[in-house]
Design a protein around this motif. Structure first.
Motif, short mmCIF file in Angstrom:
data_model
loop_
_atom_site.label_atom_id
_atom_site.label_comp_id
_atom_site.label_asym_id
_atom_site.label_seq_id
_atom_site.Cartn_x
_atom_site.Cartn_y
_atom_site.Cartn_z
N LEU A 160 34.17 46.77 48.04
CA LEU A 160 35.57 46.55 47.68
C LEU A 160 36.01 45.11 47.97
O LEU A 160 37.11 44.87 48.47
CB LEU A 160 36.45 47.56 48.42
N GLY A 161 35.12 44.17 47.68
CA GLY A 161 35.48 42.77 47.83
C GLY A 161 35.36 42.22 49.23
O GLY A 161 35.85 41.13 49.53
N GLN A 162 34.68 42.96 50.12
CA GLN A 162 34.55 42.50 51.50
C GLN A 162 33.83 41.15 51.61
O GLN A 162 34.02 40.43 52.58
CB GLN A 162 33.78 43.53 52.36
N ASP A 163 33.01 40.82 50.63
CA ASP A 163 32.24 39.57 50.68
C ASP A 163 32.95 38.40 49.99
O ASP A 163 32.42 37.30 49.92
CB ASP A 163 30.85 39.78 50.06
N GLU A 164 34.16 38.63 49.49
CA GLU A 164 34.90 37.56 48.82
C GLU A 164 35.62 36.68 49.84
O GLU A 164 36.00 37.14 50.92
CB GLU A 164 35.94 38.16 47.86
N SER A 165 35.84 35.43 49.45
CA SER A 165 36.65 34.55 50.30
C SER A 165 38.07 35.11 50.34
O SER A 165 38.48 35.88 49.45
CB SER A 165 36.67 33.13 49.74
N ALA A 166 38.83 34.71 51.34
CA ALA A 166 40.20 35.21 51.48
C ALA A 166 41.03 34.88 50.23
O ALA A 166 41.80 35.71 49.75
CB ALA A 166 40.84 34.63 52.73
N ALA A 167 40.85 33.67 49.68
CA ALA A 167 41.64 33.26 48.51
C ALA A 167 41.27 34.08 47.28
O ALA A 167 42.15 34.57 46.55
CB ALA A 167 41.44 31.77 48.24
N THR A 168 39.97 34.26 47.04
CA THR A 168 39.54 35.04 45.88
C THR A 168 39.96 36.49 46.03
O THR A 168 40.43 37.12 45.07
CB THR A 168 38.01 34.93 45.70
N PHE A 169 39.79 37.05 47.22
CA PHE A 169 40.20 38.42 47.50
C PHE A 169 41.69 38.61 47.17
O PHE A 169 42.08 39.56 46.49
CB PHE A 169 39.92 38.78 48.96
N ALA A 170 42.51 37.69 47.65
CA ALA A 170 43.96 37.79 47.42
C ALA A 170 44.28 37.75 45.93
O ALA A 170 45.16 38.48 45.45
CB ALA A 170 44.68 36.67 48.16
N GLU A 171 43.58 36.89 45.18
CA GLU A 171 43.82 36.82 43.74
C GLU A 171 43.43 38.12 43.04
O GLU A 171 44.15 38.60 42.15
CB GLU A 171 43.03 35.65 43.13
N ILE A 172 42.29 38.68 43.43
CA ILE A 172 41.86 39.94 42.81
C ILE A 172 42.88 41.04 43.07
O ILE A 172 43.30 41.75 42.15
CB ILE A 172 40.46 40.35 43.32
N VAL A 173 43.29 41.18 44.33
CA VAL A 173 44.24 42.23 44.70
C VAL A 173 45.57 42.03 43.97
O VAL A 173 46.17 42.99 43.46
CB VAL A 173 44.44 42.27 46.23
N SER A 174 46.02 40.79 43.88
CA SER A 174 47.31 40.51 43.22
C SER A 174 47.27 40.73 41.72
O SER A 174 48.27 41.11 41.12
CB SER A 174 47.74 39.06 43.50
N ASN A 175 46.12 40.45 41.11
CA ASN A 175 46.05 40.44 39.65
C ASN A 175 45.36 41.66 39.03
O ASN A 175 45.40 41.82 37.81
CB ASN A 175 45.34 39.17 39.18
N HIS A 176 44.73 42.48 39.83
CA HIS A 176 43.98 43.59 39.24
C HIS A 176 44.94 44.62 38.65
O HIS A 176 45.95 44.98 39.27
CB HIS A 176 43.06 44.26 40.27
#
Length: 194
Positions: A160-176
């Motif tokens: 569930l995105g645990q390996d993503e950088s904080a910035a990329t993770f935040a973008e995925i969560v905000s935009n998915h």
């Protein structure tokens, strides 16, 4: 990176929120069934309860050999590179799943209770109850048989995105576009986020 849930409670929550599972016997037959999870005092899943139509060939298969493979899929979805600002980031698929090995035992004396429990679990508060079927419930219930699957091993995989950088993770969560997947990602983000 180990893709495991942040807490044991996430495993039981996945099963409660996504109760439809593939139940496979050793003869490679499989049936989709809604299941109820039973947990110990610590919230660890210890058993699953469900029912089969008596005419399903797996009833005979599990009577001969009680070993079962049970597969649950929770929140899942494609994650497009268009969701993030990094042009070199590649597409992926995020998901939560649980693979369970269990010993399945038929418990005919618990069939009515299992049917009532399943309806109570799936219906909204104040919703339909099996009693509303009247005599038809008594006519149909002998054609199914309840089972309890004692869990021998439970292997969750929560990618569930645990390996993503904080910035990329935040973008995925905000935009998915799937809020359920975004919520699952947030619940399972490692605490020591970068």
């Amino acid at each position: 990176m180990s893709f495991v849930p942040r807490t044991l409670g996430e495993i039981a929550a996945l099963i409660r929120d996504h109760p439809l599972a593939w139940v496979a016997s050793r003869d490679l037959d499989a049936t989709l069934l809604p299941l109820i999870v039973e947990c110990d005092a610590y919230g660890t899943p210890v058993a699953l309860v469900g029912h089969y139509p008596r005419r399903n060939p797996q009833v005979a298969a599990f009577t001969r050999d009680p070993h079962a493979l049970i597969l649950f899929t929770g929140s899942q979805g494609y994650v497009s590179p268009t969701l993030v600002s990094n042009p070199t980031w590649g597409a992926t698929w995020n998901y939560a799943a649980v693979r369970i090995v269990a010993t399945l035992t038929f418990v005919p004396d618990e069939t009515e209770d299992a049917l009532r429990r399943l309806a109570a679990r799936l219906e909204p508060a104040g919703g339909w109850r099996p009693e509303q079927m009247g005599e038809r419930f008594d006519q149909l219930s002998p054609h199914v048989v309840a089972f309890r699957a004692q869990i021998l091993s439970c292997e969750p995989q929560f990618k569930l995105g645990q390996d993503e950088s904080a910035a990329t993770f935040a973008e995925i969560v905000s935009n998915h576009p799937d809020p359920g997947l975004a919520a699952a990602m947030l619940r399972n983000r490692p605490i020591d986020d970068d």
